[in-house]
Design an enzyme around this catalytic site. Structure first.
Site, PDB file in Angstrom:
ATOM      1  N   LYS A   1      -8.988 -11.016   5.948  1.00  0.00           N
ATOM      2  CA  LYS A   1      -9.321 -12.329   5.372  1.00  0.00           C
ATOM      3  C   LYS A   1      -9.789 -13.313   6.622  1.00  0.00           C
ATOM      4  O   LYS A   1     -10.793 -14.162   6.071  1.00  0.00           O
ATOM      5  CB  LYS A   1      -8.303 -13.000   4.828  1.00  0.00           C
ATOM      6  CG  LYS A   1      -7.257 -12.224   3.594  1.00  0.00           C
ATOM      7  CD  LYS A   1      -8.228 -11.996   2.562  1.00  0.00           C
ATOM      8  CE  LYS A   1      -7.627 -11.461   1.147  1.00  0.00           C
ATOM      9  NZ  LYS A   1      -6.752 -10.168   1.285  1.00  0.00           N
TER      10      LYS A   1
HETATM   11  C1  PLP Z   1      -6.754  -9.265   0.356  1.00  0.00           C
HETATM   12  C2  PLP Z   1      -6.374  -7.965   0.850  1.00  0.00           C
HETATM   13  C3  PLP Z   1      -6.775  -6.795   0.188  1.00  0.00           C
HETATM   14  C4  PLP Z   1      -7.735  -6.815  -1.067  1.00  0.00           C
HETATM   15  O1  PLP Z   1      -8.806  -7.308  -0.890  1.00  0.00           O
HETATM   16  P1  PLP Z   1      -9.790  -7.766  -1.997  1.00  0.00           P
HETATM   17  O2  PLP Z   1     -11.046  -8.378  -1.476  1.00  0.00           O
HETATM   18  O3  PLP Z   1      -9.037  -8.894  -2.681  1.00  0.00           O
HETATM   19  O4  PLP Z   1     -10.069  -6.620  -2.940  1.00  0.00           O
HETATM   20  C5  PLP Z   1      -6.318  -5.469   1.017  1.00  0.00           C
HETATM   21  N1  PLP Z   1      -5.543  -5.548   1.880  1.00  0.00           N
HETATM   22  C6  PLP Z   1      -5.189  -6.639   2.485  1.00  0.00           C
HETATM   23  C7  PLP Z   1      -4.306  -6.578   3.705  1.00  0.00           C
HETATM   24  C8  PLP Z   1      -5.708  -8.009   1.935  1.00  0.00           C
HETATM   25  O5  PLP Z   1      -5.175  -8.931   2.771  1.00  0.00           O
END
Ligand code: PLP
Length: 493
Positions: free
Chosen positions: A112
């Site tokens: 993120k």
């Molecule tokens: C948010 C997240 C995901 C999923 O990603 P999306 O964009 O919501 O599909 C996978 N792994 C981690 C560690 C995340 O923080």
């Protein structure tokens, strides 16, 4: 070419990129999509020579066409600096024949950070460009990682405040501690009695309320979103797929134009949608493998054409993927429906009223770029142990879901494959260490951190050291039905 943004649910007026970033969600409840996917301007072979920041500029200038070069450079330089613990920003490491794209070298050690490091810059720049006087209230639902990354990004950014809702019993102990120790006068964290889908639904409801918007405006506030529905998150996520292709070229692993596969551990469908946009921009990607955990609503969708959220919500060891309503899928639905807003709205309404929808055979045919896969809890654990035993490399639980899908489906194709590695193993230490040896079960969270360092040889990230002794600063809890009142209390309206 100048890109404008339109809603997936009606053929209303188009907005500029900066307006779409400020709004987050379209007024009709749809998501903003670009009115065309721009092609990369430079030849593929030149990608090998670009730094991460240069790649970011090449991609973002195409999608955010109302930003000036100076504005974009300011945002990119501010975001991708020494907040990241490596100059490469997103290193690509080869393990047992696959390429792990490490997206966790930012401040909060999950992918993120790739987008949320730059979103506050894009947001404040957008506000300035559009003459916004209100304070921008970032309202966010999190399954664990978005919350901390958004809090860290927006903490003490003038002209903004941020309110994060997370499922009280649905995140890892380290994720929760990271959020509850967040400093910054303008940060608010609320645990809800409910799951992530409840949090996301509550937030969407507040975005959709005209009454609340009017009350907010009166008090000098307006909402925006740091969730992956905001194109200000989606666009920066395209960058690292373009960068990964350049790195494969640079390392001599592929020839120019050679097709690659991508495997993405998926929850809200934002990360993999960015890979799909990269493909549409001209990056030679053969197949996009959508990897789910036991909440395998997307796996079933790709296999049957039916999206059905009516099922038990399972709490897994990859909590950031514990999602039954994958918001960003709406953007793909819109595209495979031939950009038919009425059809998209019909299906999204059915998801709310019936809990399911089925796409037409023609729409299914347009899904040929995708293959769904999933990993059970046991397979996820085994995947961590398998790669550790073979190579000594330790991955987190989310990455392990993708790794398992790689071994099940992609490894045999002979096509070079990039696996999106979405979190540091230090963020999910207990689950990771348990997968390696059950003897770790009796240790405390921070003892496990030290053990992980011992066996992996990877230094403990600053993000973990920070929370070891930090004070808990947030303790608000509310029922899922009380979210709007809680926001009003926080803002004093
Ligand atoms: C948010 C997240 C995901 C999923 O990603 P999306 O964009 O919501 O599909 C996978 N792994 C981690 C560690 C995340 O923080």
């Amino acid at each position: 070419m100048s890109i404008m943004y339109k809603s997936t649910r009606s053929n209303g007026d188009k907005v500029t990129a900066s307006q779409a970033i400020l709004k987050g969600l379209a007024e009709d409840g749809g998501l903003f999509v670009p009115d065309g996917i721009p092609g990369l301007e430079m030849g593929l072979e030149t990608l090998a020579d670009l730094s991460y920041k240069e790649t970011a500029y090449e991609v973002m200038k195409l999608f955010l066409s109302d930003f000036t070069k100076e504005e974009l450079m300011y945002c990119i330089d501010g975001a991708y600096d020494d907040k990241f613990d490596t100059e490469q920003i997103a290193p690509l490491v080869k393990k047992d024949g696959a390429y792990y794209l490490e997206l966790f070298h930012g401040k909060t050690i999950a992918f993120k950070d790739m987008a949320l490091s730059i979103l506050p810059y894009l947001m404040t720049t957008s506000a300035k460009k559009n003459g916004v006087k209100n304070e921008i209230v970032i309202l966010t639902a999190t399954s664990g990682d978005t919350g901390k990354a958004a809090l860290a990004g927006f903490a003490d950014v003038p002209g903004t405040s941020i309110i994060v809702f997370y499922p009280k019993n649905g995140v890892s102990p380290i994720q929760e501690r990271q959020m509850l120790t967040q400093t910054g006068e303008n940060t608010h964290v609320v645990g809800i009695v409910g799951n992530f889908d409840d949090a996301q639904t509550g937030v969407k409801k507040m975005f959709g309320s005209k009454e609340l918007a009017a009350q907010m405006n009166e008090a000098g506030y307006q909402f925006s979103s740091a969730n992956s529905i905001n194109i200000g998150r989606l666009v920066p996520q395209i960058v690292y797929y373009v960068y990964a292709y350049g790195q494969l070229l640079k390392q001599g692993e592929i020839s120019c134009g050679e097709k690659i596969n991508v495997v993405v551990p998926t929850g809200n469908f934002g990360n993999i949608l960015a890979a799909y946009y990269a493909k549409n921009m001209g990056i030679p990607i053969n197949t996009l493998y959508c990897a789910s955990n036991e909440n395998k609503v997307l796996f079933d969708f790709f296999n049957t054409g039916k999206y059905d959220r009516k099922r038990e919500f399972i709490l897994t060891t990859s909590p950031s993927m514990d999602i039954l309503i994958s918001s960003n899928l709406e953007r793909l639905i819109y595209r495979i429906a031939g950009e038919d807003a009425a059809k998209t709205k019909e299906l999204m309404d059915a998801l709310v009223s019936e809990g399911e929808y089925s796409i037409t055979p023609e729409m299914r045919e347009r899904l040929e770029d995708f293959i769904g896969g999933y990993a059970s809890e046991e397979e996820t654990q085994d995947a961590i142990k398998r790669l550790y035993d073979k190579t000594g490399y330790i991955m987190d639980t989310h990455t392990a879901v993708a790794s398992e899908v790689y071994y099940k489906k992609a490894a045999q194709t002979g096509v070079k494959t990039v696996i999106a590695s979405t979190a540091s193993p230090y963020k999910f230490t207990r689950s990771v260490m348990n997968a390696i040896d059950s003897k770790y079960d009796s240790m405390s969270d921070f003892e496990l951190v030290d053990q992980l360092k011992e066996i992996s040889g990877v230094a403990v990230p600053q993000a973990i050291e920070e929370i070891r002794f930090a004070n808990i600063l947030h303790d608000t809890i509310c029922d899922k039905s009380e979210m709007e009142q809680t926001v009003k209390n926080i803002l004093g309206i």
